[in-house]
Design a protein around this motif. Structure first.
Motif, PDB file in Angstrom:
ATOM      1  N   VAL A 126      67.072  76.771  31.796  1.00 25.37           N
ATOM      2  CA  VAL A 126      66.130  76.707  30.673  1.00 25.37           C
ATOM      3  C   VAL A 126      66.757  75.883  29.553  1.00 25.37           C
ATOM      4  O   VAL A 126      67.876  76.155  29.123  1.00 25.37           O
ATOM      5  CB  VAL A 126      65.770  78.110  30.154  1.00 25.37           C
ATOM      6  CG1 VAL A 126      64.862  78.016  28.934  1.00 25.37           C
ATOM      7  CG2 VAL A 126      65.108  78.924  31.248  1.00 25.37           C
ATOM      8  N   ALA A 127      66.027  74.850  29.101  1.00 23.90           N
ATOM      9  CA  ALA A 127      66.499  73.987  28.014  1.00 23.90           C
ATOM     10  C   ALA A 127      65.567  74.144  26.819  1.00 23.90           C
ATOM     11  O   ALA A 127      64.382  74.448  26.967  1.00 23.90           O
ATOM     12  CB  ALA A 127      66.545  72.535  28.470  1.00 23.90           C
ATOM     13  N   ALA A 193      61.506  73.373  30.371  1.00 23.96           N
ATOM     14  CA  ALA A 193      61.517  73.349  28.909  1.00 23.96           C
ATOM     15  C   ALA A 193      60.279  74.071  28.391  1.00 23.96           C
ATOM     16  O   ALA A 193      59.227  73.449  28.192  1.00 23.96           O
ATOM     17  CB  ALA A 193      61.550  71.909  28.398  1.00 23.96           C
ATOM     18  N   PRO A 194      60.353  75.386  28.212  1.00 26.47           N
ATOM     19  CA  PRO A 194      59.214  76.135  27.651  1.00 26.47           C
ATOM     20  C   PRO A 194      59.281  76.134  26.129  1.00 26.47           C
ATOM     21  O   PRO A 194      60.366  76.041  25.535  1.00 26.47           O
ATOM     22  CB  PRO A 194      59.430  77.540  28.205  1.00 26.47           C
ATOM     23  CG  PRO A 194      60.915  77.655  28.359  1.00 26.47           C
ATOM     24  CD  PRO A 194      61.446  76.272  28.632  1.00 26.47           C
ATOM     25  N   GLY A 195      58.117  76.251  25.494  1.00 26.10           N
ATOM     26  CA  GLY A 195      58.136  76.348  24.036  1.00 26.10           C
ATOM     27  C   GLY A 195      56.783  76.074  23.407  1.00 26.10           C
ATOM     28  O   GLY A 195      55.788  75.791  24.083  1.00 26.10           O
ATOM     29  N   ARG A 196      56.756  76.156  22.066  1.00 24.16           N
ATOM     30  CA  ARG A 196      55.531  75.906  21.304  1.00 24.16           C
ATOM     31  C   ARG A 196      55.352  74.416  21.069  1.00 24.16           C
ATOM     32  O   ARG A 196      56.322  73.695  20.798  1.00 24.16           O
ATOM     33  CB  ARG A 196      55.583  76.637  19.956  1.00 24.16           C
ATOM     34  CG  ARG A 196      55.440  78.148  20.070  1.00 24.16           C
ATOM     35  CD  ARG A 196      55.427  78.792  18.695  1.00 24.16           C
ATOM     36  NE  ARG A 196      56.733  78.707  18.082  1.00 24.16           N
ATOM     37  CZ  ARG A 196      57.654  79.664  18.152  1.00 24.16           C
ATOM     38  NH1 ARG A 196      57.396  80.775  18.813  1.00 24.16           N
ATOM     39  NH2 ARG A 196      58.825  79.521  17.563  1.00 24.16           N
ATOM     40  N   VAL A 197      54.104  73.963  21.133  1.00 17.24           N
ATOM     41  CA  VAL A 197      53.772  72.564  20.842  1.00 17.24           C
ATOM     42  C   VAL A 197      52.523  72.545  19.954  1.00 17.24           C
ATOM     43  O   VAL A 197      51.819  73.555  19.836  1.00 17.24           O
ATOM     44  CB  VAL A 197      53.542  71.753  22.137  1.00 17.24           C
ATOM     45  CG1 VAL A 197      54.817  71.696  22.958  1.00 17.24           C
ATOM     46  CG2 VAL A 197      52.417  72.351  22.963  1.00 17.24           C
ATOM     47  N   ILE A 213      55.114  74.559  29.266  1.00 17.49           N
ATOM     48  CA  ILE A 213      56.363  74.553  30.017  1.00 17.49           C
ATOM     49  C   ILE A 213      56.395  73.278  30.845  1.00 17.49           C
ATOM     50  O   ILE A 213      55.409  72.939  31.504  1.00 17.49           O
ATOM     51  CB  ILE A 213      56.521  75.803  30.904  1.00 17.49           C
ATOM     52  CG1 ILE A 213      57.883  75.798  31.600  1.00 17.49           C
ATOM     53  CG2 ILE A 213      55.394  75.930  31.908  1.00 17.49           C
ATOM     54  CD1 ILE A 213      58.248  77.109  32.271  1.00 17.49           C
ATOM     55  N   GLU A 214      57.493  72.567  30.754  1.00 15.22           N
ATOM     56  CA  GLU A 214      57.666  71.342  31.524  1.00 15.22           C
ATOM     57  C   GLU A 214      58.910  71.472  32.382  1.00 15.22           C
ATOM     58  O   GLU A 214      59.849  72.201  32.040  1.00 15.22           O
ATOM     59  CB  GLU A 214      57.787  70.129  30.597  1.00 15.22           C
ATOM     60  CG  GLU A 214      56.535  69.901  29.761  1.00 15.22           C
ATOM     61  CD  GLU A 214      56.561  68.573  29.028  1.00 15.22           C
ATOM     62  OE1 GLU A 214      57.465  67.752  29.303  1.00 15.22           O
ATOM     63  OE2 GLU A 214      55.689  68.350  28.168  1.00 15.22           O
ATOM     64  N   GLY A 215      58.888  70.763  33.487  1.00 11.69           N
ATOM     65  CA  GLY A 215      60.036  70.767  34.391  1.00 11.69           C
ATOM     66  C   GLY A 215      60.534  69.355  34.620  1.00 11.69           C
ATOM     67  O   GLY A 215      59.750  68.393  34.579  1.00 11.69           O
ATOM     68  N   LEU A 216      61.808  69.225  34.856  1.00 13.09           N
ATOM     69  CA  LEU A 216      62.412  67.909  35.089  1.00 13.09           C
ATOM     70  C   LEU A 216      63.502  68.034  36.133  1.00 13.09           C
ATOM     71  O   LEU A 216      64.349  68.930  36.067  1.00 13.09           O
ATOM     72  CB  LEU A 216      63.017  67.356  33.788  1.00 13.09           C
ATOM     73  CG  LEU A 216      63.846  66.074  33.925  1.00 13.09           C
ATOM     74  CD1 LEU A 216      62.929  64.886  34.248  1.00 13.09           C
ATOM     75  CD2 LEU A 216      64.647  65.816  32.656  1.00 13.09           C
ATOM     76  N   VAL A 217      63.475  67.122  37.106  1.00 14.99           N
ATOM     77  CA  VAL A 217      64.540  66.998  38.091  1.00 14.99           C
ATOM     78  C   VAL A 217      64.981  65.549  38.119  1.00 14.99           C
ATOM     79  O   VAL A 217      64.158  64.636  38.264  1.00 14.99           O
ATOM     80  CB  VAL A 217      64.068  67.431  39.492  1.00 14.99           C
ATOM     81  CG1 VAL A 217      65.114  67.069  40.547  1.00 14.99           C
ATOM     82  CG2 VAL A 217      63.788  68.925  39.520  1.00 14.99           C
TER      83      VAL A 217
END
Length: 358
Positions: A126-127, A193-197, A213-217
Motif C-alpha cells: 500500500v502506497a 494506492a487507495p485514498g481520497r480524490v 484505489i489504483e494499482g501499478l505493476v
C-alpha cells in the motif's frame, strides 16, 4: 395504668402493626412527645428519692423494651416490603441484554480494508501520497497535455494563490502516488494506492470528494495477460464468486497504451457477478491498461527495459455494487441512522470468505 399493663398493650400493638405507617402510629402513641411512656418518665422528676429508686428502673425498662420491639418490627416490615417489591419487579434473565451505543465502520472504510486484504494476498504493498498535488505529478508526468479537459477549472479544484510555476490542485486521482513511487523506488514495483480524490461533480453517482484505489505493476516482460489475471482474481475475491466473466473494451487514457475499460458480467437473477453462460448484463467497474512509455520515461526509467500495467476504480462504487447501495451522496451525509443500518461492527473482520490466491 400499671407499667406491666402498658408494656403488654404496647408490645401487642407493635406486633399487630401491619405496615410502617401503623407501626409509626404506635411509636408516636407510646414514645412521642405526648406518648404514654414519655409522660411516665416525666413524672420521675416529682417523686421522692425512694419512689424514684423504685419507679425509675421500671419506667426505663419499659422504654427499652418498647424501643427494642419497635426496631425488630420495623426491620421485619422493611424486609417484607423489599421482598414484595422484588417479586413485583421480576425480570426475565434469558432476554438479551441491551447493549450500550457503539460506533460503526463506514462502508467505504470496510471496502478499503477488504481491498487491502485481497491485494496483500497478491503481493501488493500500500502506497500513499499528498492530497494536495502539484500540476506536474497530477497531470504532466501522466502524459496529460495542457489542452486536456481534465485540467479545466470546471473539472479540477485548483488551489488559489499557488506559485505560477507550480500550480497546486486537489488531486483528481491517486495516479500521482504511482509517479512518486516510480521516482523513489527502484523496480520491480507492485503497489496499490487507495485514498481520497476530488473532482468538480455532484449527482446521485458523483460527489466532489470520493475514494479511489489504483494499482501499478512495473517489471520486465509484463503484458495484458498479467493485467487480466490480476483483475479477474481480484473480482472473484471481492465479490466472493468462483467464476466471473470479464469484458475488455478498447478505451483511451493518456497514461496507458493500450487502454481498456473492464466490464463485469452480471446475472439479473442473483444480482452478482457470474461466469460464462449465466451473464445477461454487463457493468463497467474500472479502467486499466499498459503504462504509457512516456509515463515510464518521465519517472526516469527506460521503457524499453521496463513495462507495466495500471488500473483504477472507485471504492465508493464498489461499495454500492457489493452492498446494494443506490445513492453515492448518502455516503457523505453523516446520517447516523443510515450508518447504523449500512455500517459494520468494529469487531468484524473484512467480509472476504476466501482471500485471493496468487
Amino acid at each position: 395504668m400499671s407499667t406491666d399493663r402498658l408494656r403488654a398493650e404496647t408490645l401487642a400493638a407493635i406486633a399487630a402493626a401491619a405496615s410502617p405507617d401503623a407501626l409509626e402510629a404506635v411509636r408516636v402513641a407510646a414514645m412521642g412527645k405526648q406518648g404514654q411512656i414519655t409522660q411516665l418518665l416525666k413524672t420521675l422528676g416529682g417523686m421522692s428519692p425512694v419512689e424514684r429508686a423504685v419507679s425509675g428502673p421500671a419506667f426505663n425498662g419499659l422504654r427499652e423494651a418498647v424501643a427494642g420491639a419497635l426496631a425488630v418490627r420495623k426491620a421485619a416490615l422493611d424486609e417484607a416490603a423489599l421482598n414484595a417489591k422484588l417479586a413485583a419487579e421480576q425480570q426475565d434473565m434469558t432476554l438479551p441484554v441491551a447493549l450500550p451505543p457503539t460506533g460503526s465502520i463506514h462502508p467505504v472504510s470496510q471496502v478499503m480494508d477488504e481491498l487491502a486484504e485481497i491485494f496483500a494476498d497478491l503481493g501488493f504493498a500500500v502506497a500513499d501520497g499528498p492530497e494536495i498535488e502539484d500540476d506536474w505529478h497530477n497531470f504532466t508526468a501522466l502524459n496529460i497535455p495542457e489542452s486536456h479537459p481534465a485540467r479545466a477549472m470546471h473539472d479540477t479544484f485548483y488551489i488559489a494563490q499557488s506559485p505560477a510555476d507550480k500550480k497546486l490542485v486537489l488531486r483528481t486521482h491517486t495516479s500521482p502516488v504511482q509517479i512518486r513511487t516510480m521516482i523513489s523506488q527502484a523496480p520491480p514495483i507492485r503497489i496499490i494506492a487507495p485514498g481520497r480524490v476530488y473532482r468538480s461533480d455532484s449527482d446521485a453517482t458523483h460527489t466532489p470528494m470520493f475514494h479511489q484505489i489504483e494499482g501499478l505493476v512495473i517489471d520486465k516482460g509484463i503484458t495484458l495477460a498479467h493485467l487480466r489475471w490480476t483483475l479477474e482474481t481480484f473480482i472473484k475475491a471481492f465479490f466472493e464468486v468462483d467464476d466471473v466473466a470479464l469484458r475488455f473494451r478498447p478505451s483511451y487514457f493518456p497514461f496507458t497504451e493500450p487502454s481498456v475499460e473492464v466490464d463485469v458480467g452480471y446475472s439479473s437473477k442473483t444480482g452478482k457477478p457470474a461466469g460464462a453462460g449465466q451473464v445477461d448484463k454487463w457493468l463497467e467497474v474500472l479502467g486499466s491498461g499498459m503504462v504509457h512509455p512516456r509515463v515510464i520515461a518521465a519517472c526516469g526509467l527506460d521503457p524499453d527495459e521496463w513495462q507495466g500495467f495500471a488500473f483504477g476504480t472507485g471504492v465508493d462504487r464498489l461499495a454500492m455494487l457489493k452492498y446494494g447501495l443506490t445513492d453515492l451522496r448518502a455516503f457523505f451525509d453523516g446520517d447516523i441512522k443510515w450508518l447504523k443500518h449500512h455500517g459494520f461492527s468494529a469487531f468484524d473482520l473484512p467480509s472476504i470468505s476466501a482471500g485471493a490466491t496468487p
